[in-house]
Design an enzyme around this catalytic site. Structure first.
Site, PDB file in Angstrom:
ATOM      1  N   ASP A 104       3.286  -2.976  -0.121  1.00 40.18           N
ATOM      2  CA  ASP A 104       4.613  -2.438  -0.390  1.00 40.18           C
ATOM      3  C   ASP A 104       4.960  -1.623   0.856  1.00 40.18           C
ATOM      4  O   ASP A 104       4.282  -0.630   1.157  1.00 40.18           O
ATOM      5  CB  ASP A 104       4.582  -1.565  -1.658  1.00 40.18           C
ATOM      6  CG  ASP A 104       5.605  -2.045  -2.665  1.00 40.18           C
ATOM      7  OD1 ASP A 104       6.789  -2.146  -2.283  1.00 40.18           O
ATOM      8  OD2 ASP A 104       5.233  -2.309  -3.817  1.00 40.18           O
ATOM      9  N   LYS A 130       7.850  -5.532  -1.244  1.00 40.59           N
ATOM     10  CA  LYS A 130       6.581  -6.238  -1.080  1.00 40.59           C
ATOM     11  C   LYS A 130       6.617  -7.187   0.117  1.00 40.59           C
ATOM     12  O   LYS A 130       7.507  -8.011   0.221  1.00 40.59           O
ATOM     13  CB  LYS A 130       6.260  -7.021  -2.350  1.00 40.59           C
ATOM     14  CG  LYS A 130       6.051  -6.109  -3.546  1.00 40.59           C
ATOM     15  CD  LYS A 130       5.834  -6.903  -4.817  1.00 40.59           C
ATOM     16  CE  LYS A 130       5.752  -5.986  -6.013  1.00 40.59           C
ATOM     17  NZ  LYS A 130       7.075  -5.423  -6.379  1.00 40.59           N
ATOM     18  N   ARG A 183       2.877   5.821  -8.941  1.00 42.95           N
ATOM     19  CA  ARG A 183       3.948   6.597  -9.544  1.00 42.95           C
ATOM     20  C   ARG A 183       3.434   7.922 -10.109  1.00 42.95           C
ATOM     21  O   ARG A 183       4.015   8.477 -11.040  1.00 42.95           O
ATOM     22  CB  ARG A 183       4.619   5.744 -10.624  1.00 42.95           C
ATOM     23  CG  ARG A 183       6.134   5.759 -10.535  1.00 42.95           C
ATOM     24  CD  ARG A 183       6.753   4.595 -11.291  1.00 42.95           C
ATOM     25  NE  ARG A 183       6.861   3.423 -10.455  1.00 42.95           N
ATOM     26  CZ  ARG A 183       6.555   2.178 -10.839  1.00 42.95           C
ATOM     27  NH1 ARG A 183       6.136   1.948 -12.065  1.00 42.95           N
ATOM     28  NH2 ARG A 183       6.674   1.175 -10.006  1.00 42.95           N
ATOM     29  N   ARG A 196      16.011  -2.500  -5.939  1.00 39.65           N
ATOM     30  CA  ARG A 196      15.729  -2.677  -4.523  1.00 39.65           C
ATOM     31  C   ARG A 196      16.073  -4.078  -4.047  1.00 39.65           C
ATOM     32  O   ARG A 196      16.640  -4.282  -2.993  1.00 39.65           O
ATOM     33  CB  ARG A 196      14.253  -2.399  -4.232  1.00 39.65           C
ATOM     34  CG  ARG A 196      13.931  -2.524  -2.754  1.00 39.65           C
ATOM     35  CD  ARG A 196      12.455  -2.672  -2.462  1.00 39.65           C
ATOM     36  NE  ARG A 196      11.607  -1.836  -3.277  1.00 39.65           N
ATOM     37  CZ  ARG A 196      11.446  -0.539  -3.126  1.00 39.65           C
ATOM     38  NH1 ARG A 196      12.093   0.095  -2.176  1.00 39.65           N
ATOM     39  NH2 ARG A 196      10.644   0.124  -3.923  1.00 39.65           N
ATOM     40  N   TYR A 197      15.703  -5.062  -4.867  1.00 37.59           N
ATOM     41  CA  TYR A 197      15.957  -6.461  -4.506  1.00 37.59           C
ATOM     42  C   TYR A 197      17.287  -6.890  -5.123  1.00 37.59           C
ATOM     43  O   TYR A 197      17.694  -6.354  -6.149  1.00 37.59           O
ATOM     44  CB  TYR A 197      14.826  -7.335  -5.053  1.00 37.59           C
ATOM     45  CG  TYR A 197      13.458  -6.981  -4.530  1.00 37.59           C
ATOM     46  CD1 TYR A 197      13.081  -7.338  -3.232  1.00 37.59           C
ATOM     47  CD2 TYR A 197      12.544  -6.300  -5.324  1.00 37.59           C
ATOM     48  CE1 TYR A 197      11.824  -7.023  -2.755  1.00 37.59           C
ATOM     49  CE2 TYR A 197      11.273  -5.982  -4.843  1.00 37.59           C
ATOM     50  CZ  TYR A 197      10.920  -6.350  -3.565  1.00 37.59           C
ATOM     51  OH  TYR A 197       9.678  -6.044  -3.093  1.00 37.59           O
ATOM     52  N   ARG A 208      16.852  -8.425  -9.097  1.00 37.91           N
ATOM     53  CA  ARG A 208      15.955  -7.920 -10.130  1.00 37.91           C
ATOM     54  C   ARG A 208      15.789  -6.410 -10.049  1.00 37.91           C
ATOM     55  O   ARG A 208      15.905  -5.827  -8.986  1.00 37.91           O
ATOM     56  CB  ARG A 208      14.602  -8.609 -10.072  1.00 37.91           C
ATOM     57  CG  ARG A 208      13.908  -8.566  -8.736  1.00 37.91           C
ATOM     58  CD  ARG A 208      13.042  -9.831  -8.580  1.00 37.91           C
ATOM     59  NE  ARG A 208      12.117  -9.748  -7.469  1.00 37.91           N
ATOM     60  CZ  ARG A 208      12.452 -10.023  -6.212  1.00 37.91           C
ATOM     61  NH1 ARG A 208      13.690 -10.340  -5.920  1.00 37.91           N
ATOM     62  NH2 ARG A 208      11.554  -9.953  -5.254  1.00 37.91           N
ATOM     63  N   CYS A 244      -2.589   5.874  -8.830  1.00 34.51           N
ATOM     64  CA  CYS A 244      -1.266   5.501  -9.371  1.00 34.51           C
ATOM     65  C   CYS A 244      -0.158   5.724  -8.345  1.00 34.51           C
ATOM     66  O   CYS A 244       0.023   6.831  -7.852  1.00 34.51           O
ATOM     67  CB  CYS A 244      -0.959   6.308 -10.623  1.00 34.51           C
ATOM     68  SG  CYS A 244       0.684   5.971 -11.278  1.00 34.51           S
ATOM     69  N   CYS A 282       0.728   6.544 -20.035  1.00 28.62           N
ATOM     70  CA  CYS A 282      -0.128   5.363 -19.957  1.00 28.62           C
ATOM     71  C   CYS A 282      -1.311   5.538 -20.902  1.00 28.62           C
ATOM     72  O   CYS A 282      -1.603   6.653 -21.341  1.00 28.62           O
ATOM     73  CB  CYS A 282      -0.666   5.187 -18.537  1.00 28.62           C
ATOM     74  SG  CYS A 282       0.566   4.602 -17.367  1.00 28.62           S
ATOM     75  N   ASP A 321      -1.244   1.635  -2.009  1.00 23.50           N
ATOM     76  CA  ASP A 321      -0.142   2.409  -1.431  1.00 23.50           C
ATOM     77  C   ASP A 321      -0.655   3.724  -0.846  1.00 23.50           C
ATOM     78  O   ASP A 321      -1.694   4.237  -1.259  1.00 23.50           O
ATOM     79  CB  ASP A 321       0.896   2.721  -2.518  1.00 23.50           C
ATOM     80  CG  ASP A 321       1.664   1.479  -2.954  1.00 23.50           C
ATOM     81  OD1 ASP A 321       1.883   0.600  -2.101  1.00 23.50           O
ATOM     82  OD2 ASP A 321       2.033   1.405  -4.145  1.00 23.50           O
ATOM     83  N   CYS A 324      -4.774   5.746 -13.849  1.00 22.49           N
ATOM     84  CA  CYS A 324      -5.450   5.226 -12.659  1.00 22.49           C
ATOM     85  C   CYS A 324      -5.305   6.276 -11.566  1.00 22.49           C
ATOM     86  O   CYS A 324      -4.195   6.732 -11.278  1.00 22.49           O
ATOM     87  CB  CYS A 324      -4.777   3.940 -12.183  1.00 22.49           C
ATOM     88  SG  CYS A 324      -4.602   2.680 -13.459  1.00 22.49           S
TER      89      CYS A 324
HETATM   90  C1  LIG Z   1       7.518  -5.166  -7.505  1.00 16.23           C
HETATM   91  C2  LIG Z   1       8.921  -4.859  -7.752  1.00 16.23           C
HETATM   92  C3  LIG Z   1       9.768  -5.817  -8.339  1.00 16.23           C
HETATM   93  C4  LIG Z   1       9.284  -7.200  -8.720  1.00 16.23           C
HETATM   94  O1  LIG Z   1       8.896  -7.926  -7.594  1.00 16.23           O
HETATM   95  P1  LIG Z   1       8.390  -9.439  -7.729  1.00 16.23           P
HETATM   96  O2  LIG Z   1       7.928  -9.809  -6.356  1.00 16.23           O
HETATM   97  O3  LIG Z   1       9.535 -10.249  -8.201  1.00 16.23           O
HETATM   98  O4  LIG Z   1       7.267  -9.438  -8.725  1.00 16.23           O
HETATM   99  C5  LIG Z   1      11.078  -5.479  -8.530  1.00 16.23           C
HETATM  100  N1  LIG Z   1      11.555  -4.278  -8.176  1.00 16.23           N
HETATM  101  C6  LIG Z   1      10.791  -3.351  -7.591  1.00 16.23           C
HETATM  102  C7  LIG Z   1      11.383  -2.060  -7.191  1.00 16.23           C
HETATM  103  C8  LIG Z   1       9.431  -3.609  -7.369  1.00 16.23           C
HETATM  104  O5  LIG Z   1       8.670  -2.674  -6.809  1.00 16.23           O
END
Ligand SMILES: *Cc1c(COP(=O)(O)O)cnc(C)c1O
Length: 384
Positions: free
Chosen positions: A340, A347, A144, A122-123, A126, A142, A135, A303, A139
């Site tokens: 989220d 986030k 997911r 998404r980002y 990362r 959850c 798990c 969420d 939870c």
């Molecule tokens: C939470 C998340 C991350 C990591 O986010 P950070 O703010 O760097 O901790 C990366 N990818 C996805 C899809 C996430 O939901």
């Protein structure tokens, strides 16, 4: 409503708890803990008396998200308090079947951001890598739950080779977050193979593992696991504790082993109604986390996951908690409150408002005590 007594900020051991003293021979063996996890109505009722809402919830949980509670975590349950914050997190309730049209199966829009099944990108820099659907305990909120525990509508079908190939040919990814399910449920050997493969990719600088096992199953944090993990630095672990009661002596020792292996730890907690929705509880939680060398990282607004309406609370409550921490305790103890963005926004930080007034020449701020202070903008920045 019956509530917990005064918040206890000490560390305790809760074993053998509901189990016979003979069980102590194997208590420290994580495989025994997993084999003896409480998964059925009869299994629970052997130890505690359930409420009607819980009983009905357990009978209906088989199609949404399985129930499973490790003996270690089960022992934190207060049998005399139906509103026990531990019970609300892991024992299903009938409210999970309530229909709320605003709720979603995939509230963070992960499925639409998967270039390869099991890899959420998404980002820009990362990725989230889903390495298992199991798990230690489940939870009830959850995010997911659509793929976790094996009983829901969807199944996690991580394509390992395609995922590694995607990472190899995507140099902007410098941070890989292993999640699931709980990655620490994989065997040491399996986890080591995944980490080694990631470390062969030169542009991946930073690896993290998201795991609740240090809380659900501290026995899993063996010296052998720590020895293996420390070969892959820089490696961080994001843990997940929601209530101070979860930080027991065994958990503190497990987190200590991870910290001694040089693994920095952050805690991600979820704001949950009737669990941790007060400044006092959050303050006790963050103080105990620092004692365990884990830094509060995120406090998540819950969420809009299906079946979570009874566990969600207002955004004003979250802001009130952050305001009750900032200035009143160590900055290291304060998590970032985030939502989220529903449907896939990622986030988004939420902060109490400290700016009282602002114009071109100055900003009027209030501090944690409500006193006001004026910061004049630099003369050179004021438009003439
Ligand atoms: C939470 C998340 C991350 C990591 O986010 P950070 O703010 O760097 O901790 C990366 N990818 C996805 C899809 C996430 O939901």
């Amino acid at each position: 409503m019956q509530t917990e007594g005064p918040i206890d900020t000490n560390f305790h051991s809760h074993s053998p708890g509901y189990w016979p003293i003979e069980a102590m021979d194997q208590w420290g063996d994580y495989k025994w803990q997993l084999k003896n996890a409480v998964k059925s109505l009869e299994g629970i009722e052997r130890h505690i008396q359930l409420t009607e809402e819980e009983r009905a919830g357990i009978l209906l949980s088989g199609t949404r998200l399985a129930m499973s509670i490790t003996p270690h975590f089960f022992n934190l349950i207060d049998k005399n308090n139906p509103n026990c914050p531990i019970r609300r997190q892991v024992i299903p309730r009938v409210e999970e079947t309530w229909d709320d049209p605003q709720e979603m199966a995939d509230p963070c829009g992960e499925d639409s951001h998967m270039p390869v099944p099991g890899l959420v990108h998404r980002y820009p820099d990362r990725v989230l890598f889903l390495v298992t659907d199991r798990c230690g305990s489940y939870c009830r909120y959850c995010t997911r739950s659509r793929v976790v525990s094996g009983v829901g509508e969807q199944h996690l079908e991580t394509q390992w080779e395609a995922a590694f190939e995607y990472l190899e040919k995507t140099p902007q990814v410098r941070d890989v977050l292993l999640s699931g399910g709980d990655p620490l449920l994989l065997s040491d050997a399996r986890l080591e193979r995944i980490l080694s493969r990631l470390r062969e990719i030169p542009h991946i600088q930073f690896i993290r593992i998201g795991s609740r096992l240090p809380i659900f199953l501290p026995q899993r944090i063996t010296p052998e696991l720590c020895e293996m993990l420390k070969k892959f630095h820089p490696l961080f672990i994001s843990i997940h504790a929601n209530h101070p009661k979860e930080l027991t002596c065994e958990v503190r020792a497990a987190l200590g082993r991870l910290a001694d292996a040089g693994i920095p730890m952050g805690n991600q907690s979820v704001l949950l109604k009737g669990v941790n929705d007060s400044v006092e509880i959050q303050k006790a939680l963050v103080h105990k986390l620092l004692m365990c060398r884990a830094r509060p990282y995120y406090l998540y607004q819950c969420d809009l996951i299906k079946g979570s309406s009874h566990l969600r609370t207002s955004i004003s409550k979250g802001l009130e908690i952050i305001e009750g921490l900032r200035g009143h305790t160590s900055g290291y103890a304060i998590p970032q409150y985030v939502i989220d963005g529903p449907g896939g926004g990622g986030k988004i930080p939420l902060n109490p408002e400290y700016i009282v007034e602002r114009d071109e020449t100055k900003v009027v701020l209030r501090n944690y005590e409500g006193k006001q202070f004026t910061y004049p903008e630099p003369q050179s920045c004021i438009a003439k």
